[in-house]
Design an enzyme around this catalytic site. Structure first.
Site, mmCIF file in Angstrom:
data_model
loop_
_atom_site.group_PDB
_atom_site.id
_atom_site.type_symbol
_atom_site.label_atom_id
_atom_site.label_comp_id
_atom_site.label_asym_id
_atom_site.label_seq_id
_atom_site.Cartn_x
_atom_site.Cartn_y
_atom_site.Cartn_z
ATOM 1 N N GLU A 1 -11.835 -4.487 -3.710
ATOM 2 C CA GLU A 1 -11.822 -5.201 -2.425
ATOM 3 C C GLU A 1 -12.820 -4.677 -1.402
ATOM 4 O O GLU A 1 -12.434 -4.204 -0.326
ATOM 5 C CB GLU A 1 -10.406 -5.179 -1.832
ATOM 6 N N GLU B 1 -4.342 -7.559 -9.055
ATOM 7 C CA GLU B 1 -3.237 -7.269 -8.140
ATOM 8 C C GLU B 1 -2.562 -8.565 -7.757
ATOM 9 O O GLU B 1 -3.232 -9.542 -7.402
ATOM 10 C CB GLU B 1 -3.720 -6.615 -6.830
HETATM 11 C C1 GBH Z 1 -4.459 -4.707 -1.610
HETATM 12 O O1 GBH Z 1 -5.031 -5.136 -0.438
HETATM 13 C C2 GBH Z 1 -4.921 -3.301 -1.908
HETATM 14 O O2 GBH Z 1 -5.909 -3.286 -2.906
HETATM 15 C C3 GBH Z 1 -3.795 -2.387 -2.272
HETATM 16 O O3 GBH Z 1 -4.239 -1.068 -2.252
HETATM 17 C C4 GBH Z 1 -2.623 -2.645 -1.355
HETATM 18 O O4 GBH Z 1 -1.613 -1.690 -1.519
HETATM 19 C C5 GBH Z 1 -2.111 -4.017 -1.648
HETATM 20 O O5 GBH Z 1 -3.111 -4.964 -1.549
HETATM 21 C C6 GBH Z 1 -0.955 -4.464 -0.777
HETATM 22 O O6 GBH Z 1 -1.367 -4.598 0.551
HETATM 23 O O7 GBH Z 1 -4.493 -9.481 7.945
HETATM 24 O O8 GBH Z 1 -6.826 -8.883 8.190
HETATM 25 O O9 GBH Z 1 -5.459 -7.803 6.505
HETATM 26 C C7 GBH Z 1 -4.705 -6.443 -0.060
HETATM 27 C C8 GBH Z 1 -5.497 -6.754 1.160
HETATM 28 C C9 GBH Z 1 -4.192 -8.316 2.324
HETATM 29 C C10 GBH Z 1 -6.588 -8.316 2.425
HETATM 30 C C11 GBH Z 1 -4.179 -9.551 3.170
HETATM 31 C C12 GBH Z 1 -6.509 -9.506 3.290
HETATM 32 C C13 GBH Z 1 -5.227 -10.568 5.017
HETATM 33 C C14 GBH Z 1 -6.172 -10.331 6.147
HETATM 34 N N1 GBH Z 1 -5.405 -8.121 1.613
HETATM 35 N N2 GBH Z 1 -5.287 -9.500 4.033
HETATM 36 S S1 GBH Z 1 -5.718 -9.034 7.265
#
Ligand code: GBH
Length: 458
Positions: free
Chosen positions: A172, A361
């Site tokens: 990511e 994931e």
């Molecule tokens: C993943 O990120 C990670 O790779 C992992 O390490 C983590 O534990 C897992 O998910 C659970 O969170 O509101 O601006 O964040 C996920 C990341 C989550 C990115 C949702 C985008 C929405 C935008 N994603 N997020 S924000």
């Protein structure tokens, strides 16, 4: 298992990889042992107010010391694959230069232990834990970090490349760039969108530089890819301004990284929509970045709904509207919308020509409680997994080349800015005692995999 579950198990081919995922800083602990030096997350978590309740990864799940037991747990669950990440600050504690043998030894033992149990190792080389020494030289905003990363990647491949089945260069990079440098809710906590764009380019360059070096030092049948986060965007209505704003959100959320990787080009309009200058792209960068990958890792949890006319000038600002009437949300506030996974996989295949996709994931946080016994009931997670794996089956049926599914996460762990308060595991962790208790979702997943094996063996 219900008869619907049994039918679900039958929808997956026999070479499908069923696994679970974790990441180094989220589970290992032992941050000051065996020569590991700090990463940006050790620094960030030490700043008051950055992480929920001041939590950090110093102990986490103590997986560094409980590795054998944790692999035993995977084996009991019947996992076919395990996705873990390698901590750069264990391998090259200063980011460049001296290699720490004890760091390589740990992952070498992990890989061998997995193989002994018949579990296929999938390794991520960077899941957000940049060596702090590199941050002090500008971190991902400094182009040199990409070259340091490629050296690091080669060192790891020389040691593990004969046994790791799948490499992910990065996890990511959108999060590293935007959450880390753009809005600062992740390490290193910078708040400058231009820095995010520049960091994003150097992350992509790191990937591009590492690809040939990973291939040159791995088994011929090993595959090399990257994991990206995708949040499919849906318009709330059919008005022209809604459709336009949904496109713009999609550009920022979903296309920023996949287009340079799949097409060797940043998507048109991206930098203007963010009101930034293009990143410092040098001759040859986009060719490296756009070189073919063997698979795309897809991380998907939710979707966003966008309504036009409510959107501010910059593409990244408050793109979601909600809550959606009648929809269900997880503890993270993320909408449960499995159809988005089907749509996404089909799009990645048709629009971006991806020939091999792995869900690297997918999962959900809920408030799980443990009464001290040997059960943890998490019916909402069971339902989430049933629905999302069902959505995966329908993507497969419609021709999406999906090769595997890794649930996030094997066990509850350090959920970044949310600390230990959010639990994503199919295994419960009692942090006081480090006891692991398989949740009902873990038992369900295990039964699904067993049913799938029974079908495919016959
Ligand atoms: C993943 O990120 C990670 O790779 C992992 O390490 C983590 O534990 C897992 O998910 C659970 O969170 O509101 O601006 O964040 C996920 C990341 C989550 C990115 C949702 C985008 C929405 C935008 N994603 N997020 S924000």
């Amino acid at each position: 298992l219900s008869s619907a579950d049994l039918a679900l198990a039958r929808a997956f081919p026999k070479n499908f990889v069923w696994g679970a995922a974790t990441a180094a800083y989220q589970i290992e602990g032992a941050t000051q042992e065996d020569g590991r030096e700090p990463s940006i997350w050790d620094m960030f978590a030490a700043i008051p107010g950055k992480v929920h309740q001041g939590d950090n990864g110093a102990i986490a799940n103590n997986h560094y010391h409980l590795m054998q037991e944790d692999v035993e747990l995977m084996s009991r669950l019947g996992l076919g694959g395990y996705r873990f990440s390698i901590a750069w600050p264990r391998i090259i504690p200063q980011g460049r230069g001296a290699v720490n043998a004890a760091g390589l030894d740990f992952y070498d033992r992990l890989v061998d232990t997995l193989l002994t149990k018949g579990i296929t190792p999938f390794a991520t080389l960077y899941h957000w834990d940049l060596p702090l020494a590199l941050h002090q030289e500008g971190g991902w905003t400094n182009r040199d970090t990409a070259y340091a990363y490629a050296d690091y990647a080669e060192i790891v491949a020389r040691r593990l490349g004969d046994r790791v089945a799948g490499w992910m260069t990065l996890n990511e990079p959108w999060c590293s760039a935007y959450l880390g440098y753009g809005i600062g809710i992740h390490a290193p906590g910078e708040q400058d969108l231009q820095q995010a764009i520049d960091a994003g380019h150097h992350l992509l360059l790191a990937h591009g530089l590492a690809l040939p070096r990973l291939r040159a030092n791995s088994a011929p049948n090993a595959s090399v890819g990257i994991s990206l986060n995708f949040t499919p965007i849906y318009p709330a209505d059919e008005r022209a301004e809604t459709l336009r704003d949904a496109e713009r959100a999609d550009l920022f959320v979903n296309r920023w990284f996949i287009e340079p990787l799949a097409r060797g080009q940043y998507p048109g309009g991206l930098f203007a929509a963010l009101e930034v200058e293009p990143p410092p792209v040098q001759a040859g960068d986009l060719e490296l970045i756009g070189a073919p990958i063997d698979f795309l890792g897809v991380n998907n949890y939710t979707r966003d709904v966008v309504r036009g006319g409510t959107t501010p000038a910059r593409a990244d600002e408050s793109i979601k509207v909600g809550p959606v009437p009648g929809a269900c949300y997880t503890e993270m506030g993320w909408e449960i919308y499995p159809q988005a996974l089907t749509d996404l996989l089909i799009r990645l295949h048709r629009e971006y020509g991806m020939q091999a996709l792995y869900i690297m994931e997918n999962g959900a946080a809920f408030k799980d409680s443990w009464d001290g016994g040997d059960q943890v009931h998490d019916p909402r997670r069971v339902a989430y997994m049933q629905e999302y794996i069902g959505a995966l089956a329908s993507a497969l049926e419609q021709g999406a080349p999906v090769r595997g599914y890794f649930v996030w996460s094997l066990m509850d762990n350090f959920e970044w800015a949310e600390g230990y308060a959010k639990r994503f595991g199919i295994v419960y962790v009692d942090y006081q005692t480090q006891r692991r208790i398989i949740k009902d979702s873990g038992l369900w997943y295990s039964a699904l995999l067993e049913a799938w094996r029974a079908n495919t063996v016959l």
